[in-house]
Write a protein that holds these residues in place. Structure first.
Motif, PDB file in Angstrom:
ATOM      1  N   ILE A  73       2.679 -14.494   8.940  1.00  0.00           N
ATOM      2  CA  ILE A  73       1.592 -13.531   8.789  1.00  0.00           C
ATOM      3  C   ILE A  73       2.080 -12.126   9.146  1.00  0.00           C
ATOM      4  O   ILE A  73       1.820 -11.156   8.422  1.00  0.00           O
ATOM      5  N   THR A  74       2.794 -12.026  10.253  1.00  0.00           N
ATOM      6  CA  THR A  74       3.332 -10.735  10.666  1.00  0.00           C
ATOM      7  C   THR A  74       4.262 -10.161   9.609  1.00  0.00           C
ATOM      8  O   THR A  74       4.204  -8.964   9.284  1.00  0.00           O
ATOM      9  N   THR A  75       5.131 -10.998   9.066  1.00  0.00           N
ATOM     10  CA  THR A  75       6.077 -10.555   8.043  1.00  0.00           C
ATOM     11  C   THR A  75       5.342  -9.997   6.830  1.00  0.00           C
ATOM     12  O   THR A  75       5.717  -8.951   6.266  1.00  0.00           O
ATOM     13  N   GLU A  76       4.258 -10.675   6.434  1.00  0.00           N
ATOM     14  CA  GLU A  76       3.477 -10.214   5.281  1.00  0.00           C
ATOM     15  C   GLU A  76       2.805  -8.876   5.578  1.00  0.00           C
ATOM     16  O   GLU A  76       2.768  -7.980   4.725  1.00  0.00           O
ATOM     17  N   ILE A  77       2.291  -8.728   6.793  1.00  0.00           N
ATOM     18  CA  ILE A  77       1.647  -7.464   7.180  1.00  0.00           C
ATOM     19  C   ILE A  77       2.675  -6.333   7.213  1.00  0.00           C
ATOM     20  O   ILE A  77       2.422  -5.228   6.722  1.00  0.00           O
ATOM     21  N   VAL A  78       3.837  -6.611   7.799  1.00  0.00           N
ATOM     22  CA  VAL A  78       4.877  -5.581   7.912  1.00  0.00           C
ATOM     23  C   VAL A  78       5.369  -5.166   6.528  1.00  0.00           C
ATOM     24  O   VAL A  78       5.574  -3.977   6.257  1.00  0.00           O
ATOM     25  N   ASP A  79       5.560  -6.135   5.637  1.00  0.00           N
ATOM     26  CA  ASP A  79       5.994  -5.814   4.270  1.00  0.00           C
ATOM     27  C   ASP A  79       4.995  -4.876   3.598  1.00  0.00           C
ATOM     28  O   ASP A  79       5.370  -3.895   2.944  1.00  0.00           O
ATOM     29  N   PHE A  80       3.712  -5.197   3.757  1.00  0.00           N
ATOM     30  CA  PHE A  80       2.658  -4.365   3.170  1.00  0.00           C
ATOM     31  C   PHE A  80       2.674  -2.969   3.782  1.00  0.00           C
ATOM     32  O   PHE A  80       2.577  -1.957   3.075  1.00  0.00           O
ATOM     33  N   ALA A  81       2.813  -2.919   5.104  1.00  0.00           N
ATOM     34  CA  ALA A  81       2.797  -1.633   5.815  1.00  0.00           C
ATOM     35  C   ALA A  81       3.968  -0.756   5.393  1.00  0.00           C
ATOM     36  O   ALA A  81       3.810   0.453   5.175  1.00  0.00           O
ATOM     37  N   GLU A 128      -5.108   5.342   7.126  1.00  0.00           N
ATOM     38  CA  GLU A 128      -4.046   4.613   6.441  1.00  0.00           C
ATOM     39  C   GLU A 128      -3.591   3.419   7.276  1.00  0.00           C
ATOM     40  O   GLU A 128      -3.430   2.307   6.753  1.00  0.00           O
ATOM     41  N   MET A 129      -3.414   3.640   8.567  1.00  0.00           N
ATOM     42  CA  MET A 129      -3.026   2.552   9.462  1.00  0.00           C
ATOM     43  C   MET A 129      -4.140   1.519   9.578  1.00  0.00           C
ATOM     44  O   MET A 129      -3.888   0.313   9.633  1.00  0.00           O
ATOM     45  N   PHE A 130      -5.384   2.003   9.612  1.00  0.00           N
ATOM     46  CA  PHE A 130      -6.524   1.099   9.725  1.00  0.00           C
ATOM     47  C   PHE A 130      -6.620   0.205   8.494  1.00  0.00           C
ATOM     48  O   PHE A 130      -6.968  -0.983   8.601  1.00  0.00           O
ATOM     49  N   GLU A 131      -6.304   0.747   7.337  1.00  0.00           N
ATOM     50  CA  GLU A 131      -6.311  -0.048   6.111  1.00  0.00           C
ATOM     51  C   GLU A 131      -5.288  -1.185   6.206  1.00  0.00           C
ATOM     52  O   GLU A 131      -5.535  -2.295   5.724  1.00  0.00           O
TER      53      GLU A 131
END
Length: 276
Positions: A73-81, A128-131
């Motif tokens: 999950i973290t990896t997916e969030i970081v990739d998106f970010a 942007e971060m909140f998104e």
């Protein structure tokens, strides 16, 4: 190439390269692996050097006990970010965010849900971060079929901000956000709550106050410019009155005056707000 020193879980191993230890992440990197085995660079998606001393052991134990799904999950969030921000985040987010998400879900299951005291500020000042935080909640819901409270989006955003290379070396984000909020709430009060929170002038104002807060708290404000301030006062008398009262409110809290140039630019941005 890396030599495995300890397998923490199927996706995380403690490995050594060039006599330096790293916590390495990679899908299946620890699957059926043993101490002493070699893994290649292509198997490692991310790595970071853990802190030394007692915290190192705590960090490794924590990762060892975390379900691998949280690393996914973290990896997916970081990739998106990283795609959204067009930057590479500091690799320690793979530990900090993974640990946070695991704990947040456990609290949720134990019915010990905590709020976020800067939820509104994070949503307002760092959209942007909140998104990215909201996206993280979607990933959690998809992977675990759990809907965490909306306040968790601000917590995820906070981790992303701390891992941003563009934020490195800046003031504590909570201190900056609180000063920003003090400025905005003071101006809201002085204008009777009539500030228009949409439009380019408001976005410019928020950006200006964000950088002002960082300068103010780090003692690196713009230099004094008496001529500029006098000129601005004559051009924008209504905004000047609000700016002066706002400065008094800031000084009452932080016991430090604004430079004349900072006060001049604050006046200019308040004037633009009043035009909306």
């Amino acid at each position: 190439m890396y030599r495995i020193k300890k397998v923490l879980n199927v996706n995380v191993v403690l490995a050594e390269q060039d006599n330096k230890e790293y916590i390495t992440f990679g899908k299946g990197v620890g699957y059926h692996q043993k101490v002493g085995n070699i893994i290649s660079e292509k198997d490692v998606s991310n790595k970071f050097a853990p802190v030394e001393g007692g915290l190192k052991g705590e960090m490794m134990q924590s990762l060892n006990n975390i379900d691998p799904v949280y690393i996914e999950i973290t990896t997916e969030i970081v990739d998106f970010a990283e795609k959204k921000l067009n930057e590479s985040l500091l690799p320690n987010i793979y530990y900090s965010l993974t640990d946070h998400l695991s704990f947040a879900v456990q609290r949720y299951k134990d019915k010990q849900v905590l709020g976020n005291r800067i939820y509104w500020e994070m949503k307002t000042y760092y959209p942007e971060m909140f998104e990215i935080g909201e996206y993280g909640l979607q990933v959690l819901s998809s992977k675990l079929d759990i809907r965490l409270p909306k306040e968790e989006a601000a917590n995820i955003a906070f981790h992303v901000i701390n891992a941003s290379t563009k934020s490195t070396g800046k003031m504590n984000i909570i201190d900056v956000t609180q000063l920003m909020d003090n400025v905005l709430q003071t101006i809201r009060t002085l204008t009777g709550g009539s500030i228009e929170t949409s439009g380019l002038n408001y976005e410019r104002f928020i950006t200006h106050v964000k950088f002002f807060a960082e300068r103010y708290l780090s003692d690196s404000m713009l230099s004094d410019d008496e001529g500029l301030l006098k000129n601005v006062y004559s051009l924008y008398p209504e905004a000047s009155k609000i700016a002066i009262k706002t400065e008094k409110a800031i000084v009452a809290i932080y016991d430090k005056e604004l430079t004349q140039e900072e006060l001049a630019y604050l006046t200019i941005h308040i004037h633009r707000l009043l035009l909306n």
